[in-house]
Structures are given as C-alpha cells and as structure tokens.
Scaffold this active site. Structure first.
Site, PDB file in Angstrom:
ATOM      1  CG  HIS A 189      -0.371   0.341   2.418  1.00  0.00           C
ATOM      2  ND1 HIS A 189       0.524  -0.382   3.081  1.00  0.00           N
ATOM      3  CD2 HIS A 189      -0.355   1.649   3.270  1.00  0.00           C
ATOM      4  CE1 HIS A 189       1.146   0.324   4.222  1.00  0.00           C
ATOM      5  NE2 HIS A 189       0.594   1.499   4.289  1.00  0.00           N
TER       6      HIS A 189
HETATM    7  N1  UDP Z   1      -3.867  -4.569   8.951  1.00  0.00           N
HETATM    8  C1  UDP Z   1      -5.042  -5.164   9.228  1.00  0.00           C
HETATM    9  N2  UDP Z   1      -5.786  -5.534   8.203  1.00  0.00           N
HETATM   10  C2  UDP Z   1      -5.279  -5.480   6.789  1.00  0.00           C
HETATM   11  C3  UDP Z   1      -4.012  -5.092   6.487  1.00  0.00           C
HETATM   12  C4  UDP Z   1      -3.253  -4.472   7.507  1.00  0.00           C
HETATM   13  O1  UDP Z   1      -5.668  -5.025  10.307  1.00  0.00           O
HETATM   14  O2  UDP Z   1      -6.084  -5.986   5.907  1.00  0.00           O
HETATM   15  C5  UDP Z   1      -2.999  -4.005  10.094  1.00  0.00           C
HETATM   16  C6  UDP Z   1      -1.831  -4.887  10.210  1.00  0.00           C
HETATM   17  O3  UDP Z   1      -1.806  -6.061  10.922  1.00  0.00           O
HETATM   18  C7  UDP Z   1      -1.022  -3.796  10.789  1.00  0.00           C
HETATM   19  C8  UDP Z   1      -1.667  -2.522  10.356  1.00  0.00           C
HETATM   20  O4  UDP Z   1      -2.729  -2.585   9.906  1.00  0.00           O
HETATM   21  O5  UDP Z   1      -1.270  -3.674  12.390  1.00  0.00           O
HETATM   22  C9  UDP Z   1      -0.749  -1.699   9.535  1.00  0.00           C
HETATM   23  O6  UDP Z   1      -1.357  -0.679   8.707  1.00  0.00           O
HETATM   24  P1  UDP Z   1      -0.543  -0.188   7.598  1.00  0.00           P
HETATM   25  O7  UDP Z   1      -0.108  -1.361   6.904  1.00  0.00           O
HETATM   26  O8  UDP Z   1      -2.047   0.262   6.786  1.00  0.00           O
HETATM   27  O9  UDP Z   1       0.104   0.861   7.805  1.00  0.00           O
HETATM   28  P2  UDP Z   1       1.611   1.138   8.247  1.00  0.00           P
HETATM   29  O10 UDP Z   1       2.174   0.099   9.391  1.00  0.00           O
HETATM   30  O11 UDP Z   1       2.652   0.820   6.962  1.00  0.00           O
HETATM   31  O12 UDP Z   1       1.814   2.664   8.441  1.00  0.00           O
END
Ligand code: UDP
Length: 350
Positions: free
Chosen positions: A202
């Site tokens: 993403h």
């Molecule tokens: N996550 C979730 N459902 C999904 C994909 C990710 O609950 O379908 C959770 C994942 O386990 C983690 C968080 O979302 O705890 C990560 O968010 P994201 O990847 O959107 O953001 P980043 O961590 O890169 O800022």
C-alpha cells in the site's frame, strides 16, 4: 487530567487500542478521542473500534479523500477548534500520518503539551510523506516516546540533546496490542491453505509507481505458482490495479480484514511480504520471517538480526529472497519492549 488523542488511520487505531485500555486503569485520566476521518471505510476504520473496544471517538472530523495540503490544512483548522473547546493537558499523536503532524502543530501553537508515540523513526528517504511528517512532529513534541534504541540514537544524531524535550524509550505500543490479541484471533471468511504467504502492498512509493507495482506483482505471481499468497488489498492499491493493465494471477486477493483476522493469518502464515511498517514488526511478534518490499526500513533492528530482508521492488530479488534467503529462526529476542509501552507512556505523562 485530560489527554486528547488524535487518530485517523488504520495503524493508529491499532496503537490507540493499547493506550485506551491502559488509560481505563486510571480514574483520574479522561481520554478524549478525535478521529480525523483519514480512513473511514468500515473495514479500514469501524471494524477496529468494534473488535478492539476502542472508545467511540468524541469528535469525528470526517476529513478524507483530499491531497496532502488540503487534508493537513483542514485537519489543522478543525483540530484547533476541538482543542479550544476541550483544553486538554496533553495531545497524544501516533506515527507519521497527516493526522499526526496536524495534531502536533495545532496543539503546539496553543501551548498544549504534545506527546509523540513512535518518535525518532527515520527511513532517511525524504520523498516519503511519512518521513516529512515524522521529522516535523518530533521537532515540536514535548515528549518523544521512542519504540527502540535505534530511534533514540537517530534523535541524538539530529542534535536532540540540545532541544528542550524529553526522550523516553517506551518500547513499541504495537507489541502491546499484538500480545493482548495473539490468542483472540478470528478466522477470515475465506479458505485458508496450509502453507501460505501473507502479503500487503500500500505504500505510495509502490502504488504510485507503475514499474515498481508491476515488478512486485510479477514476483508475487511467480511465487504463487508454488505457494499460496493471501493479499488483503488496501483500497488505494485496489483502485490503481483496477485502472491499470496489471495482471493478477494465482493470488488470493481479499478485502482488507480486521485486526483479529490479521492475527489469525499471522499465526498461520509461513512468511510475510509487505511494504507496511506495522506488519514488518508483527511478522516478528508472531515469529515469522519477513521480506520487505521497500528500499529501506525504519525497523533496522529486524534487518540487523536477519528476521527481515529488504528487497525493494525488484522482481528477481523478491523471488530470490523467497527461494534462498536463510532467516534467523530464533525470534526470542526482546527488540521492542515486550508489550509494556502503554504503561510506560502513561506513567511518563501523568
Ligand atoms: N492490517 C489489518 N488489516 C489488513 C491489513 C493490515 O488489520 O487488511 C493491520 C496490520 O496488521 C498492521 C496495520 O494494519 O497492524 C498496518 O497498517 P498499514 O499497513 O496500513 O500501515 P503502516 O503500518 O504501513 O503505517
């Protein structure tokens, strides 16, 4: 004492769940929750509040679907209005989104103390919007809650010893959440194969660059010929794929899932492939190796300990890492504070 927390995006809900649970232990602390609305779909927002019993936001600003400038600007204006009404002792912000920088800036200009959770992280890539948000937020925060020693060192190198603020190694609040929910998994509504890879994509650097996205999807298509890949697809990536010629073969693409379904997938997958920051750490918490689809990571201790390998968006490197890289199988190392971050944070701002 009144703490006002600002959240707006999926990873922030997951972190805020741990803090709200901790705050509930202190009758003398009132938490006011402001949801900026950055993520608003049911499966990117509501489900986390329901599954993790996060208190209903006191304010929902409903700001979304805008460019960086308009989004940050509108948040700044609306958050200021809320702060003038609520007059909290502290504003707590998480991570590196537009909600984070808007919250910090609004509070600081009103002389309200700012606590930044997940401070000190750096990718050293100033093209990432997240990196800009982190650096600016850290600089104006009164307490910087760092998840790791690496984060503390990043701040020291930037001269934070000369800046009036408090720096604390609180541990990583995502580990609090992961440990609390590790046994409370829920099976997603799909068939789950025996041996599978859990993947997510993403990050703007991948979704907004068609060459990188093509290369990543080609690698996943290739690997999926022999190992099932489950890919809960972020709406941003889904939209870009839909409007492109990109081919998805062999992959199990599903809608974004809730946290408890992610826990189910993390408990059972053989490996994680991701460009997510949070998921790299969750792979470690759930003792799974991780291939990171970026050119750098803020979570360098995972690389140093060989729980994670950085491969960028290069198809050959991704396939090669999957086929041949020997990861460290000994996950019993404390890199992130073992789930006591929320308590450390509250004790430091109380
Ligand atoms: N996550 C979730 N459902 C999904 C994909 C990710 O609950 O379908 C959770 C994942 O386990 C983690 C968080 O979302 O705890 C990560 O968010 P994201 O990847 O959107 O953001 P980043 O961590 O890169 O800022």
């Amino acid at each position: 004492m009144k703490i006002l927390t600002i959240i707006g995006a999926r990873p922030q809900f997951i972190k805020a769940a741990a803090l709200s649970r901790e705050i509930a232990n202190y009758p003398d602390i009132t938490e006011i929750i402001v949801h900026t609305g950055q993520h608003f779909d049911a499966n990117m927002s509501d489900i986390f509040f329901e599954q993790m019993s996060i208190p209903k936001p006191n304010y929902n600003l409903n700001i979304n679907g805008l460019g960086h400038g308009a989004m940050t600007g509108q948040m700044l204006e609306k958050i200021e209005e809320v702060l003038l009404i609520e007059k909290p002792n502290w504003v707590v912000i998480y991570g590196d989104t537009n909600s984070t920088i808007a919250g910090a800036l609004a509070a600081k200009k009103l002389h309200i103390k700012v606590a930044h959770i997940e401070a000190g992280l750096r990718s050293f890539n100033m093209e990432m919007p997240e990196e800009i948000n982190r650096i600016l937020t850290d600089r104006i925060s009164d307490i910087l809650f760092c998840p790791t020693e690496t984060a503390i060192n990043n701040l020291k190198i930037e001269g934070y010893n000369n800046i009036k603020c408090k720096i604390v190694n609180s541990g990583d609040i995502m580990q609090d959440t992961a440990m609390f929910y590790a046994q409370k998994e829920q099976k997603p509504n799909i068939e789950i194969p025996q041996n599978f890879i859990l993947a997510t994509i993403h990050r703007a650097e991948n979704t907004d660059n068609i060459e990188r996205l093509t290369s990543i999807l080609e690698a996943l298509n290739e690997i999926a010929k022999t190992t099932k890949i489950i890919l809960p697809l972020h709406p941003r990536t889904a939209k870009i794929i839909k409007n492109s010629e990109l081919k998805i073969q062999n992959l199990s693409i599903i809608e974004p899932v809730g946290y408890l379904e992610m826990v189910y997938l993390l408990n059972r997958c053989k490996m994680v492939m991701t460009d997510s920051g949070g998921l790299q750490k969750e792979a470690f918490f759930f003792k799974k190796p991780c291939i990171t689809l970026r050119n750098e990571t803020e979570w360098v201790e995972l690389i140093e300990n060989n729980f994670n390998i950085i491969v960028g968006a290069n198809k050959n490197k991704i396939v090669e890492a999957y086929s041949n890289h020997k990861f460290n199988p000994n996950f019993d190392v404390d890199l992130y504070g073992n789930g006591k971050a929320a308590k450390n944070i509250i004790l430091n701002i109380k």
